[in-house]
Design a protein around this motif. Structure first.
Motif, PDB file in Angstrom:
ATOM      1  N   ASP A 164       0.829  -1.204   0.000  1.00  0.00           N
ATOM      2  CA  ASP A 164       0.000   0.000   0.000  1.00  0.00           C
ATOM      3  C   ASP A 164       0.866   1.257   0.000  1.00  0.00           C
ATOM      4  O   ASP A 164       1.865   1.356   0.725  1.00  0.00           O
ATOM      5  N   TYR A 165       0.438   2.226  -0.811  1.00  0.00           N
ATOM      6  CA  TYR A 165       1.091   3.531  -0.893  1.00  0.00           C
ATOM      7  C   TYR A 165       0.013   4.612  -0.824  1.00  0.00           C
ATOM      8  O   TYR A 165      -1.143   4.388  -1.219  1.00  0.00           O
ATOM      9  N   LEU A 166       0.393   5.779  -0.354  1.00  0.00           N
ATOM     10  CA  LEU A 166      -0.490   6.940  -0.369  1.00  0.00           C
ATOM     11  C   LEU A 166       0.096   8.000  -1.289  1.00  0.00           C
ATOM     12  O   LEU A 166       1.312   8.189  -1.368  1.00  0.00           O
ATOM     13  N   ALA A 167      -0.797   8.705  -1.978  1.00  0.00           N
ATOM     14  CA  ALA A 167      -0.416   9.847  -2.807  1.00  0.00           C
ATOM     15  C   ALA A 167      -1.615  10.782  -2.863  1.00  0.00           C
ATOM     16  O   ALA A 167      -2.715  10.435  -2.410  1.00  0.00           O
ATOM     17  N   THR A 168      -1.407  11.967  -3.390  1.00  0.00           N
ATOM     18  CA  THR A 168      -2.495  12.944  -3.487  1.00  0.00           C
ATOM     19  C   THR A 168      -2.704  13.393  -4.921  1.00  0.00           C
ATOM     20  O   THR A 168      -1.780  13.418  -5.730  1.00  0.00           O
ATOM     21  N   GLN A 169      -3.956  13.730  -5.203  1.00  0.00           N
ATOM     22  CA  GLN A 169      -4.324  14.461  -6.418  1.00  0.00           C
ATOM     23  C   GLN A 169      -5.433  15.420  -6.019  1.00  0.00           C
ATOM     24  O   GLN A 169      -6.582  15.022  -5.815  1.00  0.00           O
ATOM     25  N   MET A 170      -5.092  16.703  -5.897  1.00  0.00           N
ATOM     26  CA  MET A 170      -6.024  17.701  -5.380  1.00  0.00           C
ATOM     27  C   MET A 170      -6.757  18.464  -6.479  1.00  0.00           C
ATOM     28  O   MET A 170      -7.885  18.910  -6.265  1.00  0.00           O
ATOM     29  N   GLU A 171      -6.103  18.681  -7.607  1.00  0.00           N
ATOM     30  CA  GLU A 171      -6.754  19.460  -8.658  1.00  0.00           C
ATOM     31  C   GLU A 171      -7.811  18.603  -9.343  1.00  0.00           C
ATOM     32  O   GLU A 171      -7.554  17.432  -9.663  1.00  0.00           O
TER      33      GLU A 171
END
Length: 907
Positions: A164-171
């Protein structure tokens, strides 16, 4: 974000809300109804932009995250400025459970608040205070928990190799999933981020890490430096067992006294694939600093290859996140894919100035971010790789946008934002590619140096602030000293469509020529576009060759019809797009067309490309016969490699107009026209070929195996494809060059039988290269039989495939003429599952599947289906309209041209 490239995410609960509804009109009026001290308490949830009387000044965010868990917790302190006392504040929050909320005044007073979420689509929420907050400054403190998103939006979880990995995409509007916030581009503030994560995890954010100290047992507290002012959609976070690849810092220069620390991060086992991108980053960034005459703004630079990502990449300040296929390179990376990766990288770096340092005020001007980054990516690559012929790229990008821009339902570049769906629609080829091409056209018009001075002025005027398109155009006008640019630029960004110039060349006397230009809007066969309803201020440039030599004339065209006398000159030919940088299409009278075909080799590389487009677009509009089209395409076969490939791009369309029994003539023509060129390129050593020649060699190889007459080569490639997928022993990835993978899979699935399909499907389950997996799945879906498509659907919908891979299979299958009906039945029968297994930002786009039909009846039936299931795909309207229109145009072209095409190839 880029086009190989990079579209925006919407909240899953977003619906069709009017962004200029009554909530905005009342945003400050309540306070003025009574006394000056009456607290603001807006009753109607604001639709669209939040009220203007509360402004965030800074965020301090603390998160506790564990990739192996299903949720995370957070505490955020938001410093705000209030223009009047407030009993209620509106902000954004999606899928969060708020545990406590309060306001803390400057004197230390605490005012408890009650949080109420989801008061309007898009997560519009409110805080109601036990007593009013006075005008001035205060701090909002909110404690909350939230689930990790599983649709690649906000703070999301991605799984690779059972890790498991976490990342972001806000736009565009998904920062509100990770933190309650004022989630709009006009609000730029410093962010201070602290993350507590399991020990041993990599934790990356926008600011440089200033400490990492043990917390409670098994946890580490990571503290990051405060950022420069950035908007919420640029906040970035990655947490997990990422592997770091350190690299030397980017050295100081005349603009910047300190080096820029540079690092790369990738999933386990993949960090070495970061090397090529990291190695060229310093050249790119130094070139861009020089172009902007402004130092890199964000201190350090991290490049993060997320195991799964919805776009090509995201330009988060100082912490750019990419999908693996848009950053990682190894021996399996083809030249074409490598060029795409490098332009994506240059695109995201360019955003650090244009989009991050200077930000649009609202989403109607997001085009300026993306168009500029697209354009500067090609400028950057031309600067660091002068042998790559990157100057042609903005022209080719513009052509790739013209399919969408040919539709009656096309949107304008600077499009009004009326619904949240309009925000998602803004991340398309019109924004990226048409916008970049238009910028390229006006750079040519103003001159390179004058254009750059306008850009530099814009950076200085609005650094760390916000600006709109009017501000940008004024900066160009002031920096270049050419105020007339504003009117011409405005005519291109504030209306949809492609200018179509009918250029008639005549010679009333031997020494007196006349060019008559009639402008209208381009419309293909079957379109309902009113072609005479629009005009543009076109920066027209035409190249003339005649008795007085080779020259270029330039003139701004504003009228529907313009006559340009040529005193003393009756040209032999006129090329109606000199230099090829104009964003318009043209057709011309028969005599000039014949002269251009005869003198094709005299045209510049870019002019040859635009001439190839004129042939194909004229054919699609019913203005050029099949005979003239094919004569022109034969002429392009001696031209620049990109003109050749632009020309044969129509071959698949012609092939689909013919019945199988009628296709022998087309195959003979393809072999006769392109075979000698392919043999010449294949006979030369790679070291003797330019990049564009190598790309053409590979494209011709695929073209001739699919549409030509190369049975022996086809059998040989099938044998290598069988070896690749393991039908001749263990799978052997070295059996195929990366540029041959797609063609080999096509031959394999068409000629290799059920055994090949099963082996290829099994190969995908063990492959870890995203691009390789996607290529194989796309081909299996788009070229397989009905049984193959049915089995593949079941495998990806119910298996561990990523959401991006589900998207690939669904769209590939709909593009498969042999199995399209099967694919459509599977989609409609399993629609809820299909939607759930898609990246959230792609869910509304499913309505565009109507465009894969070439039947008005079938498209209408599909339209009814999507209308009946609209609640599952909010924001679908434009995709549906464009898909339905594409089907209508396809049907009209086939109806009006199929007989003509058949007659040509039966000659």
């Amino acid at each position: 974000m880029h086009d190989s490239r990079f579209r925006a995410a919407l909240a899953g609960a977003v619906s069709l809300l009017a962004l200029h509804a009554c909530g905005n009109a009342n945003s400050t009026s309540d306070a003025s109804l009574g006394s000056q001290t009456q607290p603001v308490q807006i009753q109607v949830p604001p639709a669209g932009q939040l009220p203007t009387d509360v402004t965030p000044l800074a965020y301090r965010l603390e998160l506790k995250t564990d990739p192996d868990a299903d949720s995370f917790s957070g505490n955020v302190a938001i410093d705000v400025a209030l223009t009047a006392p407030h009993a209620r504040i509106w902000l954004h929050s999606v899928d969060q459970t708020v545990l406590s909320a309060k306001a803390v005044l400057d004197d230390g007073t605490h005012i408890p608040a009650t949080f109420t979420g989801n008061q309007a689509p898009g997560g519009v929420s409110r805080l109601d205070f036990d007593s009013p907050i006075p005008a001035g400054t205060a701090t909002l403190e909110i404690s909350y928990t939230a689930p990790y998103n599983m649709g690649l939006a906000g703070l999301y979880k991605a799984v690779q190799s059972d890790t498991d990995y976490l990342a972001t995409q806000m736009e565009a509007i998904d920062a509100r999933r990770m933190v309650p916030s004022f989630d709009e581009p006009r609000f730029k503030t410093p962010w201070s981020v602290t993350v507590t994560a399991p020990e041993g995890m990599q934790v990356i954010s926008n600011g440089e890490e200033i400490s990492a100290e043990p917390a409670e047992d098994g946890w580490t507290r990571h503290v990051f430096a405060e950022t420069r002012p950035i908007q919420s959609y640029l906040v970035a976070l990655a947490v997990g067992p990422y592997e770091m690849r350190p690299t030397p810092a980017i050295p100081a220069n005349a603009l910047r006294e300190v080096p820029v620390p540079l690092r790369g991060f990738a999933a386990r086992g993949k960090r070495d694939q970061l090397s090529e991108a990291l190695d060229i980053t310093d050249e790119m960034l130094l070139w861009q600093e020089d172009y902007f005459d402004y130092p890199y703004p964000y201190g350090k630079l991290d490049l993060i290859a997320a195991p799964e990502f919805a776009y090509g990449a995201m330009e988060n300040a100082g912490a750019i996140i990419y999908r693996e296929a848009a950053l990682l390179m190894n021996e399996q990376t083809s030249l074409s894919r490598r060029r795409g990766i490098l332009t994506t990288h240059a695109h995201e770096l360019g955003h650090q100035w244009f989009g991050n340092l200077v930000t649009p005020k609202w989403w109607n001007d997001i085009w300026l971010n993306e168009a500029f980054a697209t354009w500067i990516s090609y400028k950057t690559m031309d600067g660091v790789d002068p042998d790559g012929e990157w100057g042609l790229s903005p022209i080719l990008a513009g052509l790739s946008a013209m399919g969408a821009d040919s539709l009656q339902s096309a949107r304008q570049i600077r499009n009004p934002i009326k619904t949240n769906g309009d925000i998602l629609d803004a991340f398309d080829s019109i924004t990226y590619r048409k916008g970049g091409s238009v910028l390229n056209m006006f750079e040519t018009y103003l001159g390179e140096e004058a254009f750059r001075e306008g850009i530099r002025l814009h950076m200085r005027r609005f650094e760390d602030g916000v600006a709109d398109a009017d501000d940008f155009m004024q900066s160009l006008a002031d920096g270049s000293g050419q105020p007339d640019i504003v009117e011409a630029f405005t005519s291109y960004i504030n209306q949809p469509g492609i200018p179509s110039l009918d250029v008639a060349v005549s010679c009333p006397a031997p020494d007196a020529g006349l060019i008559t230009v009639t402008q209208k809007r381009y419309a293909p066969l079957g379109s309902d576009i009113d072609t005479s309803a629009q005009t543009w201020s076109v920066p027209f440039a035409a190249r003339l060759k005649g008795p007085v030599g080779d020259r270029t004339i330039r003139q701004i065209l504003t009228a529907p019809v313009t006559e340009i006398p040529l005193d003393g000159d009756c040209p032999d030919w006129v090329m109606p797009n000199a230099g090829g940088t104009g964003y318009w299409r043209f057709d011309t009278n028969a005599e000039n067309l014949t002269a251009l075909i005869s003198n094709f080799d005299s045209l510049s590389d870019a002019e040859q490309i635009m001439f190839a487009d004129a042939l194909i677009s004229g054919f699609r509009a019913g203005r050029i016969s099949t005979d003239d089209l094919m004569a022109g395409l034969a002429a392009t076969s001696s031209g620049h490699p990109r003109a050749v490939s632009e020309g044969f791009g129509i071959i698949g369309t012609l092939d689909r107009m013919l019945e199988p029994s009628e296709q022998a003539g087309l195959r003979a023509w393809v072999q006769r026209t392109y075979g000698p060129l392919a043999e010449y390129l294949e006979s030369r050593p790679a070291t003797a070929l330019s990049q564009q020649e190598m790309l053409l060699r590979d494209r011709l190889y695929g073209l001739l195996l699919e549409y030509g007459e190369r049975p022996a080569e086809r059998r040989a490639l099938l044998a290598r494809a069988r070896q690749y997928v393991g039908l001749e022993g263990s799978p052997d990835a070295t059996a195929l060059a990366p540029e041959d993978l797609s063609t080999a899979m096509i031959i394999g699935i068409e000629d290799g039988g059920a055994d090949f399909y099963e082996a290829a499907k099994a190969y995908v389950t063990t492959a870890t290269n995203q691009n390789e997996r996607s290529t194989i799945l796309r081909v299996l879906a788009s070229r397989g039989s009905k049984d193959v498509v049915s089995d593949l659907f079941s495998a990806v919908l119910n298996g561990p495939n990523s959401t991006d891979e589900v998207f690939t299979v669904v769209y590939g299958a709909m593009a498969n003429p042999a199995a399209q009906d099967t694919a459509w039945d599977l989609i409609t029968t399993n629609f809820e599952t299909v939607v759930e297994r898609m990246p959230e930002i792609r869910q509304p786009k499913l309505a565009g599947l109507t465009g894969y039909f070439c039947s008005v009846r079938k498209a209408a039936e599909a339209e009814d289906f999507f209308e009946q299931n609209a609640q599952l795909i909010p924001g679908y309207e434009r995709s549906l309209a464009q898909g339905t229109e594409k089907a209508t145009l396809c049907s009209a072209l086939r109806a009006q041209k199929a007989l003509d095409v058949n007659n040509f190839f039966q000659q």
